[in-house]
Design an enzyme around this catalytic site. Structure first.
Site, mmCIF file in Angstrom:
data_model
loop_
_atom_site.group_PDB
_atom_site.id
_atom_site.type_symbol
_atom_site.label_atom_id
_atom_site.label_comp_id
_atom_site.label_asym_id
_atom_site.label_seq_id
_atom_site.Cartn_x
_atom_site.Cartn_y
_atom_site.Cartn_z
ATOM 1 N N GLU A 180 0.695 -1.301 -0.189
ATOM 2 C CA GLU A 180 -0.039 -0.005 0.220
ATOM 3 C C GLU A 180 0.866 1.226 -0.095
ATOM 4 O OE1 GLU A 180 -2.676 -0.026 3.279
ATOM 5 O OE2 GLU A 180 -4.114 -1.025 2.226
ATOM 6 N N GLU A 249 -6.984 -7.394 -0.390
ATOM 7 C CA GLU A 249 -7.456 -7.299 1.287
ATOM 8 C C GLU A 249 -8.857 -7.144 1.240
ATOM 9 O OE1 GLU A 249 -5.210 -4.909 3.900
ATOM 10 O OE2 GLU A 249 -3.177 -5.496 2.733
HETATM 11 C C1 GAL Z 1 -4.472 -2.199 5.148
HETATM 12 C C2 GAL Z 1 -2.920 -2.940 5.432
HETATM 13 C C3 GAL Z 1 -3.006 -4.328 6.314
HETATM 14 C C4 GAL Z 1 -3.909 -4.195 7.477
HETATM 15 C C5 GAL Z 1 -5.239 -3.560 7.044
HETATM 16 C C6 GAL Z 1 -6.245 -3.133 8.315
HETATM 17 O O1 GAL Z 1 -4.219 -1.078 5.047
HETATM 18 O O2 GAL Z 1 -2.581 -3.057 4.180
HETATM 19 O O3 GAL Z 1 -1.664 -5.039 6.408
HETATM 20 O O4 GAL Z 1 -3.332 -3.243 8.329
HETATM 21 O O5 GAL Z 1 -5.026 -2.399 6.395
HETATM 22 O O6 GAL Z 1 -6.413 -4.339 8.994
#
Ligand code: GAL
Length: 825
Positions: A180, A249
């Site tokens: 990110e 994600e």
């Molecule tokens: C994203 C990040 C993850 C985790 C998630 C929230 O921005 O890439 O590693 O932190 O947010 O759980």
């Protein structure tokens, strides 16, 4: 003869290796494995957040839940805790983890980072890295790039040596560099852009012959594939036409901070987000998290992230099925895989009906699959589609695998709800005593309170950042100084205000050997000021400050530069005259850690029994170590310890840290909705439970940490509490409920060996209330209870078609009947 055999074996090996290697390619529609398009349904399981013993069962449950891939980050600071000293043992055995995925014939996605965020301490960076001269992290800085390259190369070579990349016959089909960066790169200017290019070149240089991804990176240089992270990614478009639409994600829930209630994401909303993603051209989704697990030791970041990283994921913190989420998604996965070919090869035609209602039809080789999507948050929509009427509830997607039969609707949950119970030891087994006998020991701070330091770690004339001194080897750092005043000093003989500005997270202050006050960061404000009145004596006055961190930050541009500890100013102020003595540039003596940590009071091997006190247990006293022994609970249900009554500190079982505890930190009373509505765009604050309760009362003790007989539990209590209520327990399914639509099948299971002992409620017809409060509505079949009892009592699982033929006439005059059941395991 022998040599001929050897040749044959070598040849066979060569053929095996050759034939099992896979070619991973892609285009704008999907990934292709050996030329075949694949829907990838993946789930994040972070190996250090469970134990190696738990991995096979977690991965098996993920596979049962319909996943075909497992994703993990790689945790640099866990593997390289000190410069060039590596640890890949126990639950850090990355190779074993990937091989466990391979054993179950699943694909793996390896997000190397090595910056990972992940609510993990310092985003995965070792603190020694931050302390290197001339370094700036996550930008075009030679010192940083050299270290990043060193670690990334180590990991890639480790995987290569074990032939774990798909191109070598292994399970890893995708690899990620950075994480990110696109979200924050503007803060790094041109240097940030150069860094992204460098990351891409580094990844490419490894020639691992599988695609590389960069999540949330709109400018990911070719051939890096940019991917999406978020609660919804259906509107995402990759930055090149030849890149597939992938969702790295898919947040299945959310994380929790100390002082927060528990966040939940409804199964219906998560399923809606996934179905919509596939409706609009998605081909890979990864649940972040599928199993969240536990932040053992000091691995949680934030700051203030709890020891539990449950995340409301489909598998709960302990590895149990989180129902109905796990089951509702399993059904969705089965439907998606069944239409994989048409979905990924097909031409898509969308129809917009207005009012947020749409249909998408994929057609390929004479077959079609249809999605009816209703993104309206309040109204159901009835659509006439290919001469049939379909009613699509608000905020839901219906999937018609043959464009006719409704196989799945994201808002209609047929899976069981499981209510987990925590059973204290001894509850139903006399062999498991519940009364724990405690011994205790003071953390010896008498000398330090008086400013007497043996073996100080550093002396300077400035206030230093805590992590620069501790290298994060401990949460605790003592800051000590002497204030010498003579009779002429205008502050002498007065009660003055001591003012300490700190960057967090917790501060305990002692003046002339007395504890004068403690303060902690609250509501996300990590900078705070402690103000206490102190009497200033002629001669030498001792100021002793103990600063404690609760996890280092993990997110945001330059998060690594966030100050920690007492950076000052530290002042003495006469409230009457405002005369001020700034003591920030006094001589400060530093001491890292607590005596008990240095001497390992938590380790059963280190202290003789005679060194613990059997006298009356101190309660509500700061800085006390408590110790007890307990028997291994029978069975194989996950083990937990209830720490209610304790304040804040850390717990160890048989010398292994199960993490920080803080049951005295109770969340605010407000903000928990009585019902959690799913038909709206999800926000983590919408759907919480446990307001007004401790953020964490139960702490996971993995079975792998336990001996077959006696076990030692040690607590370090920092702020004061009592261990008298502590008990060891197990987590098990208490009761299950379901409310299944006619035409589907009721499937109930006690999930782990136990059998149904009672059917508390069963009604086929119309039912009101929810699990635990079901009651018959206007009507219902009189046979319902006896049919369910016959099918389920005494069994671990049972399955019944929900039809009038099986359950008898409902006597209702509506269209939609459901079978509602509540059963006790
Ligand atoms: C994203 C990040 C993850 C985790 C998630 C929230 O921005 O890439 O590693 O932190 O947010 O759980």
């Amino acid at each position: 003869m022998t040599s001929r055999k050897a040749v044959v074996v070598i040849l066979l090996c060569a053929i095996f290796t050759f034939t099992s290697a896979s070619e991973i390619t892609y285009d704008g529609s999907s990934l292709m494995i050996d030329g075949e398009r694949k829907v990838i349904l993946s789930g994040s399981i972070h190996y250090p957040r469970s134990t190696a013993q738990m991995w096979p069962s977690l991965i098996h449950k993920a596979k049962e839940g319909g996943l075909n891939a497992i994703e993990t980050y790689v945790f640099w600071n866990a593997h390289e805790p000190s410069y060039r000293q590596y640890d890949f043992s126990g639950n850090l055995d990355l190779v074993r983890f990937i091989k466990t995925i391979q054993d179950q014939e699943l694909y793996a996605i390896l997000r190397i980072g090595p910056y990972v965020c992940a609510e993990w301490n310092y985003g995965g960076f070792p603190v020694w890295l931050h302390n290197m001269p001339n370094i700036t992290l996550r930008t075009n800085n030679e010192v940083f790039k050299n270290e990043m390259q060193n670690f990334t190369t180590l990991i890639v070579n480790m995987m290569k040596d074990e032939k774990l990349f798909a191109s070598q016959g292994g399970p890893i089909i995708l690899a990620q560099i950075e994480n990110e960066y696109g979200n924050i790169m503007w803060e790094y200017g041109e240097e940030g852009k150069a860094y992204v290019k460098w990351c891409a070149e580094l990844a490419q240089s490894y020639s691992i012959n599988i695609p590389w991804i960069m999540c949330q990176q709109d400018d990911a240089p070719e051939p890096m594939i940019n991917t999406c992270n978020g609660f919804y990614c259906d509107q995402f478009t990759p930055n090149r036409n030849n890149s597939p639409k992938m969702w790295t994600e898919n947040w299945s829930g959310w994380y929790k901070g100390w002082g927060d209630p528990s966040p939940h994401r409804p199964a219906e909303d998560l399923a809606f987000a996934v179905a919509r993603f596939f409706q609009y051209g998605g081909s890979l989704t990864n649940y972040y998290m599928y199993h969240g697990g536990t932040n053992f030791g000091h691995t949680s970041g934030g700051p203030y992230i709890t020891t539990s990283y449950d995340y409301d994921a489909p598998l709960d913190e302990y590895g149990n099925l989180n129902q109905p989420k796990w089951g509702h998604l399993k059904e969705l996965h089965e439907v998606l895989i069944s239409v994989e070919k048409t979905l990924l090869n097909g031409e898509r035609i969308d129809t917009d009906y207005g009012n947020m209602m749409s249909a998408s039809v994929y057609s390929y080789q004479g077959k079609s699959v249809c999605f009816l999507g209703n993104a309206n948050t309040s109204d159901a929509f009835t659509v006439e589609f290919e001469n049939t009427n379909y009613t699509v509830p608000a905020w839901s997607v219906t999937i018609l695998p043959d464009c006719f039969t409704e196989a799945y609707n994201t808002a209609k949950v047929n899976s069981q709800t499981s209510i987990m119970v925590k059973k204290p030891n001894g509850a139903d087994n006399a062999e498991e005593p519940s009364n724990l006998k405690w011994v205790w020991k003071n953390e010896d701070i008498e000398e330090i309170k008086n400013g007497i330091v043996t073996g100080s770690d550093l002396t300077t004339n400035t206030l230093l950042d805590q992590k620069a001194v501790t290298n994060d080897t401990s949460d605790y750092l003592w800051y000590m100084t002497s204030i010498v005043v003579d009779e002429k000093d205008s502050l002498v003989g007065k009660t003055v205000t001591l003012q300490v500005h700190t960057s967090g997270h917790i501060l305990h202050a002692f003046f002339n050997s007395k504890h004068i006050g403690s303060k902690l960061a609250q509501n996300g404000h990590y900078d705070f000021v402690l103000e206490e009145d102190v009497p200033l004596n002629v001669g030498t006055n001792q100021l002793v400050l103990l600063s404690a961190t609760v996890g280092l930050p993990n997110y945001g541009a330059n998060f690594d530069k966030t100050p920690n500890g007492i950076l000052g100013p530290v002042k003495l102020i006469d409230p009457g005259t405002n005369n001020t003595k700034d003591i920030s540039s006094n001589q400060w003596i530093y001491k890292v850690g607590l005596q008990g940590q240095i001497l390992e009071f938590y380790s059963p091997q280190k202290l003789n029994e005679s060194e613990w006190s059997y006298e009356e247990l101190p309660t509500n006293k700061m800085f006390v170590w408590y110790k007890t022994t307990f028997e291994n609970p029978v069975g194989d249900d996950p083990v937990v310890v209830d720490l209610l009554g304790l304040g804040k500190g850390e717990a160890w079982v048989n010398g292994k840290s199960i993490g920080r505890y803080w049951p005295s930190y109770v969340s605010g009373k407000d903000g928990c909705a009585s019902a959690c509505y799913f038909n709206q765009s999800y926000k983590a604050e919408n759907c919480k439970t446990g307001c007004g309760e401790p953020s964490m009362q139960w702490y996971h003790i993995p079975r792998e940490f336990l001996n077959s007989d006696d076990n030692v539990l040690v607590l370090f209590e920092e702020v004061g509490g009592t261990p008298s209520l502590v008990n060891i327990g197990t987590i098990t399914v208490g009761k299950v409920c379901a409310n299944v639509f006619e035409g589907s099948t009721l499937k109930l299971s006690c999930q782990g060996g136990k059998v149904f002992s009672e059917i508390k409620f069963a009604n086929f017809g119309e039912t009101e209330g929810s699990c635990g409060s079901f009651r018959q509505g206007r009507c219902g079949s009189t046979n319902s209870l006896s049919v369910i009892e016959q099918a389920c009592l005494g069994k671990e699982s049972c399955s019944i078609p929900v039809t009038e033929t099986v359950l008898g006439p409902t006597g209702c005059h509506s269209n939609i009947y459901r079978l509602a059941v509540e059963a006790v395991c």
